[in-house]
Design a protein around this motif. Structure first.
Motif, PDB file in Angstrom:
ATOM      1  N   GLY A  38     -51.215  -6.375  12.471  1.00  0.00           N
ATOM      2  CA  GLY A  38     -50.605  -5.909  13.724  1.00  0.00           C
ATOM      3  C   GLY A  38     -49.085  -5.922  13.630  1.00  0.00           C
ATOM      4  N   LEU A  39     -48.551  -7.008  13.104  1.00  0.00           N
ATOM      5  CA  LEU A  39     -47.084  -7.115  12.962  1.00  0.00           C
ATOM      6  C   LEU A  39     -46.549  -6.035  12.024  1.00  0.00           C
ATOM      7  CD1 LEU A  39     -46.387 -10.943  12.575  1.00  0.00           C
ATOM      8  CD2 LEU A  39     -45.810  -9.480  14.495  1.00  0.00           C
ATOM      9  N   HIS A  92     -46.574  -2.755  13.740  1.00  0.00           N
ATOM     10  CA  HIS A  92     -45.497  -2.656  14.732  1.00  0.00           C
ATOM     11  C   HIS A  92     -44.136  -2.473  14.069  1.00  0.00           C
ATOM     12  CE1 HIS A  92     -42.461  -4.373  17.554  1.00  0.00           C
ATOM     13  NE2 HIS A  92     -43.018  -3.437  18.300  1.00  0.00           N
ATOM     14  N   PHE A 120     -43.736   1.642  14.513  1.00  0.00           N
ATOM     15  CA  PHE A 120     -43.249   1.915  15.875  1.00  0.00           C
ATOM     16  C   PHE A 120     -41.746   2.166  15.833  1.00  0.00           C
ATOM     17  CE2 PHE A 120     -47.341   0.361  16.837  1.00  0.00           C
ATOM     18  CZ  PHE A 120     -47.670   0.834  18.083  1.00  0.00           C
ATOM     19  N   ASN A 155     -40.773  -1.914  21.896  1.00  0.00           N
ATOM     20  CA  ASN A 155     -41.474  -1.739  23.157  1.00  0.00           C
ATOM     21  C   ASN A 155     -41.889  -3.114  23.690  1.00  0.00           C
ATOM     22  OD1 ASN A 155     -43.829  -1.462  24.876  1.00  0.00           O
ATOM     23  ND2 ASN A 155     -43.663   0.716  24.408  1.00  0.00           N
ATOM     24  N   MET A 194     -45.723  -3.786  23.968  1.00  0.00           N
ATOM     25  CA  MET A 194     -46.325  -3.990  22.652  1.00  0.00           C
ATOM     26  C   MET A 194     -45.963  -5.386  22.114  1.00  0.00           C
ATOM     27  SD  MET A 194     -48.347  -2.331  20.811  1.00  0.00           S
ATOM     28  CE  MET A 194     -48.242  -0.604  21.171  1.00  0.00           C
ATOM     29  N   LEU A 195     -44.675  -5.727  22.277  1.00  0.00           N
ATOM     30  CA  LEU A 195     -44.215  -7.054  21.829  1.00  0.00           C
ATOM     31  C   LEU A 195     -45.002  -8.154  22.531  1.00  0.00           C
ATOM     32  CD1 LEU A 195     -40.305  -6.944  21.685  1.00  0.00           C
ATOM     33  CD2 LEU A 195     -41.874  -7.041  19.782  1.00  0.00           C
ATOM     34  N   PHE A 234     -48.611  -8.579  21.070  1.00  0.00           N
ATOM     35  CA  PHE A 234     -48.635  -9.266  19.771  1.00  0.00           C
ATOM     36  C   PHE A 234     -48.228 -10.738  19.927  1.00  0.00           C
ATOM     37  CE2 PHE A 234     -48.048  -4.925  17.852  1.00  0.00           C
ATOM     38  CZ  PHE A 234     -49.297  -4.887  17.259  1.00  0.00           C
ATOM     39  N   ARG A 239     -36.281  -4.535  14.391  1.00  0.00           N
ATOM     40  CA  ARG A 239     -37.627  -5.018  14.733  1.00  0.00           C
ATOM     41  C   ARG A 239     -37.935  -6.316  13.990  1.00  0.00           C
ATOM     42  NH1 ARG A 239     -38.626   0.509  14.817  1.00  0.00           N
ATOM     43  NH2 ARG A 239     -39.476   0.560  12.717  1.00  0.00           N
ATOM     44  N   TRP A 265     -38.656 -10.005  15.756  1.00  0.00           N
ATOM     45  CA  TRP A 265     -39.814 -10.850  15.481  1.00  0.00           C
ATOM     46  C   TRP A 265     -39.400 -12.235  15.007  1.00  0.00           C
ATOM     47  CZ3 TRP A 265     -44.129 -10.992  17.576  1.00  0.00           C
ATOM     48  CH2 TRP A 265     -44.723  -9.824  18.053  1.00  0.00           C
TER      49      TRP A 265
END
Lengths: 670, 112
Positions: free
Chosen positions: B22-23, B26, B30, B34, B37-38, B41, B84, B88
């Protein structure tokens, strides 16, 4: 060794401060001797230069009165360049250097030989250099006070004595004087520190003890701060209004926050000011990847820290850093709407429409986390035989330290190479502005001066000749927008009623006004002069170099009347008081006092009201209640409480100093 | 409640693999950061951390890994990708703090 290194570094970066040439840049203005001497006065709750030169209340700007008074006193003996250094620049360097060291000592997370790294990171980072360079000196003063205030607070909580409580309260009152926004941020720090402290409290008894300490501290802070600031708080409390309501809507809406959210997430995270190094408002520089090593250095400390008492402090500072990152990026992603929500819903956030002020949390956090990480790495290298080299100097831990210091120096190399401008450069006052000042000082009758398009850094203004910015006056920021307003016939009457006698086009010697695509554009200056020369009711009267002075015939006086028979003669006692001679008056005659409308103005024998002078300018008006010839006074009522307030202030100030002295002596004896 | 009670019986490696995929999706695919979305996750990793009682240092380690990974894209001019990654990093630091708070402070206090 690190201490000497840091002092040398400060000497190199701030070398221009060790001369006596004047400094003025960004928000940091320039004052002529005549203006400086005006500060040698009691605090006036009404100041003529506020509200675009139409006067305004100055309650909440009085925190720096003591600084201004000192400016007025020293102004009798020294030039501005010398005074700046005595009052502002040298204390900033001194306190900025010592304050983080004290925090390091109180936290006691690593040996004192690493303390200079705290001071290095706190006062030689891109944020500090940008606010300093941009001339935001009250913010700078608040910024350098925060580590000291926080250190005193922690120390007081750890082991409370009356001296510590009093000293913390005293320092807090200074922070409050410097900048409300940074006081708000400081309270935020305290709030979260309290929460973290509570985490480790194990019994109800401890909670009660901690609660008692907080109550004593906050009562003391409240009394000392209110007491020391009584000279403006008292008049303000009696003449209370919500200052937020006086702000233009453009400053307090969520759109303003979005506009001022210049720092991107990665900027704040890397402790990189978005304007670094050019420091041009609105010009966000590219992300510099070399700064990304800073958060790695900071947050890697979370991996090294052992689960002892120090763990709480390291986690607290890490949290503070993350909170600062989240807030300082403002309305930018991720979760940008949260800041907008806080801004519109949480009281106090309205002061922080420019979210970059939250960088303070990040700098404070990294100033502790990075030295801690350096210390741990240093010790690790020292203890691991694999890396050990027997030399006292040329060993792996020292090489590591040199590498880190070199990296930190590389980050701020524009400052070391003297590439930064702003308050890190000296200035020279242009001759034409001195000539203009001499000219305007000769005119002893009250009149305002409208600067087209706006004031220049060296613009001289006084209580007799307040200066108005054309852009702000017409609320038109287009290139030649002001000219189109001046070409309208009714503008002449508006200017006359506003007591405007001169219209001046400045010589943009600092290249800050006539700008196109961030570059100086002389054609704008020429075009404005040409267009003004074509306006029939304006007469070009004087030239001082490239400063062009136009004159408007028959402007109204500061006090004028709608009656054709009544005669007025006003004399300024001080900005909050006028003596008015009235002749041939009739009951019901209307007198206009051409200062911004404020309910605090009062006239003996007159009923106060507002006079609409169009363009959202409202002046004060008085309906006379007495006929004939007489003398009267027009006063700003809140000023009457200043004497009482000053007495309370003086008593509190002296009592606090005296008490602190006695307590210090007594504690040392014990 | 039922989902949580059966959650620990699933092979946790699968769940972590889903989280990592998933990470990666993203971060790599992506175009914008977003918030929704963040949040999704983030919630997923929050659940994993809570259910499997992961150490705070585990999350801090992941965070620093992300930060180191963000440097090359910044140097090569892939700004969005680097952004991004650093976002994270920030979120994993927050998760680490949360783990510390819950498993080092709150739960031991309750036990006491």
């Amino acid at each position: 060794m690190l201490y000497i290194f840091l002092l040398v570094l400060i000497g190199i970066i701030f070398h221009t401060w060790f001369t006596f040439l004047p400094i003025s840049a960004g928000d940091w203005g320039f004052f002529y001797k005549e203006q400086i001497l005006e500060y040698f006065n009691p605090p006036y709750m009404w100041e003529t230069f506020r509200n675009l030169g139409f006067g305004g209340s100055s309650f909440i700007s009085q925190g720096v009165y003591w600084y201004n008074l000192l400016l007025g006193i020293l102004g009798r003996y020294f030039d501005y360049g010398i005074i700046e250094r005595i009052i502002w620049f040298f204390p900033i360097l001194l306190v900025g250097f010592i304050s983080p060291l004290i925090l390091g000592k109180v936290l006691n997370l690593f040996p004192k030989k690493f303390y200079p790294i705290i001071a290095f990171l706190y006062i030689v980072n891109t944020y500090f250099l940008m606010i300093m360079g941009g001339g935001q000196l009250t913010v700078v003063l608040g910024y350098i006070t925060i580590p000291l205030a926080f250190a005193l607070f922690i120390s007081t909580i750890k082991r409370m004595t009356f001296f510590k409580v009093g000293f913390f309260s005293f320092i807090f009152s200074f922070l409050f004087a410097f900048d409300f926004r940074l006081t708000f941020i400081f309270l935020f720090i305290i709030f979260f520190y309290t929460i973290f402290s509570l985490i480790y409290v194990t019994s109800v008894k401890d909670i009660v003890v901690l609660g008692k300490k907080y109550i004593v501290i906050f009562i003391s802070v409240f009394i000392v701060t209110i007491g020391i600031h009584a000279f403006w708080i008292l008049p303000f409390a009696v003449h209370f209004y919500n200052p937020v309501l006086t702000f233009d809507k453009a400053y307090i809406t969520s759109d303003a926050v979005r506009y001022f959210s210049f720092a991107q997430f990665e900027n704040v995270f890397s402790l990189l000011h978005p304007y670094w190094p050019e420091n041009i408002f609105g010009k966000v520089g590219f992300m510099k990847p070399e700064f990304l090593l800073l958060p790695i250095l900071a947050y890697a400390s979370l991996l090294f820290v052992e689960r002892k008492k120090e763990y709480m402090l390291i986690v607290f500072f890490a949290f503070l850093g993350l909170l600062g990152v989240f807030l300082a990026k403002g309305a930018n992603e991720p979760f940008g709407e949260v800041y907008v929500l806080l801004f519109t819903r949480i009281p106090g956030f309205v002061m922080l429409r420019d979210p970059t002020k939250w960088y303070v949390l990040v700098t404070l956090s990294y100033s502790i986390l990075i030295p801690y990480n350096i210390y741990k790495s240093y010790e690790w290298l020292k203890s691991h035989k694999k890396f050990s080299i027997k030399s006292q100097i040329y060993n792996s831990q020292n090489i590591f330290l040199i590498f880190i210091i070199s990296y930190l120096l590389f980050l701020i190399h524009p400052a070391i190479l003297g590439e930064l401008g702003g308050t890190l450069k000296t200035i020279e006052v242009p001759r034409e502005y001195i000539d203009y000042k001499t000219f305007i000082l000769k005119d002893n009758n009250f009149s305002r001066v409208l600067w087209i398009p706006t004031l220049q850094r060296f613009t001289f203004y006084s209580n007799t000749h307040p200066a108005i910015s054309g852009r702000d006056f017409f609320d038109d920021y287009k290139q030649y927008g002001i000219i189109s307003h001046l070409q309208k016939e009714f503008t002449k009457e508006l200017l006359r009623q506003s007591s405007v006698k001169y219209l001046v086009v400045p010589d943009d010697t600092q290249q800050e006004i006539f700008i196109k695509d961030r570059k100086y554009d002389e054609t704008q200056y020429k075009e404005i002069v040409k267009k003004l020369q074509k306006i029939p009711w304006l007469r070009e009267a004087y030239r001082f170099g490239n400063i062009v002075v136009f004159e408007l015939d028959n402007p109204k006086e500061h006090f004028w009347t709608t009656s054709s028979e009544t005669q007025l003669n006003a004399k300024l006692i001080n900005p909050a008081e006028y003596q008015l001679e009235v002749k041939n008056a009739k009951i019901g005659d209307k007198i206009i006092f051409a200062e911004s409308y404020d309910g605090g103005w009062y006239m003996e024998n007159g009923i106060h009201g507002a006079y609409d002078a169009s363009y959202n300018k409202y002046f004060n008006s008085f309906i006379l209640q007495k006929s004939g010839d007489y003398m009267t006074r027009v006063t700003y009522k809140p000023q009457s409480l200043v004497t009482l307030g000053l007495t309370i202030t003086s008593i509190t100030f002296l009592a606090t100093i005296g008490l602190l002295g006695v307590l210090l002596v007594r504690e040392r004896k014990i | 409640m039922k989902i949580i009670s059966v959650f620990p019986h699933i092979d946790r490696n699968y769940l972590f693999a889903i989280g990592v995929i998933g990470l990666i999706i993203h971060i790599a695919f992506f175009q914008s950061i977003n918030s929704i979305m963040l949040s999704l996750f983030l919630f997923y990793w929050f659940l994993l951390g809570t259910i499997y009682r992961l150490s705070d240092k585990y999350f801090f380690g992941i965070a620093l890994l992300f930060l180191i990974l963000s440097i090359p894209p910044f140097l090569l001019g892939y700004k969005e990708l680097a952004e991004r990654l650093s976002v994270w990093e920030f979120l994993f630091l927050i998760l680490g703090l949360w783990q510390w708070f819950v498993f080092e402070i709150v739960i031991p206090k309750i036990k006491r």
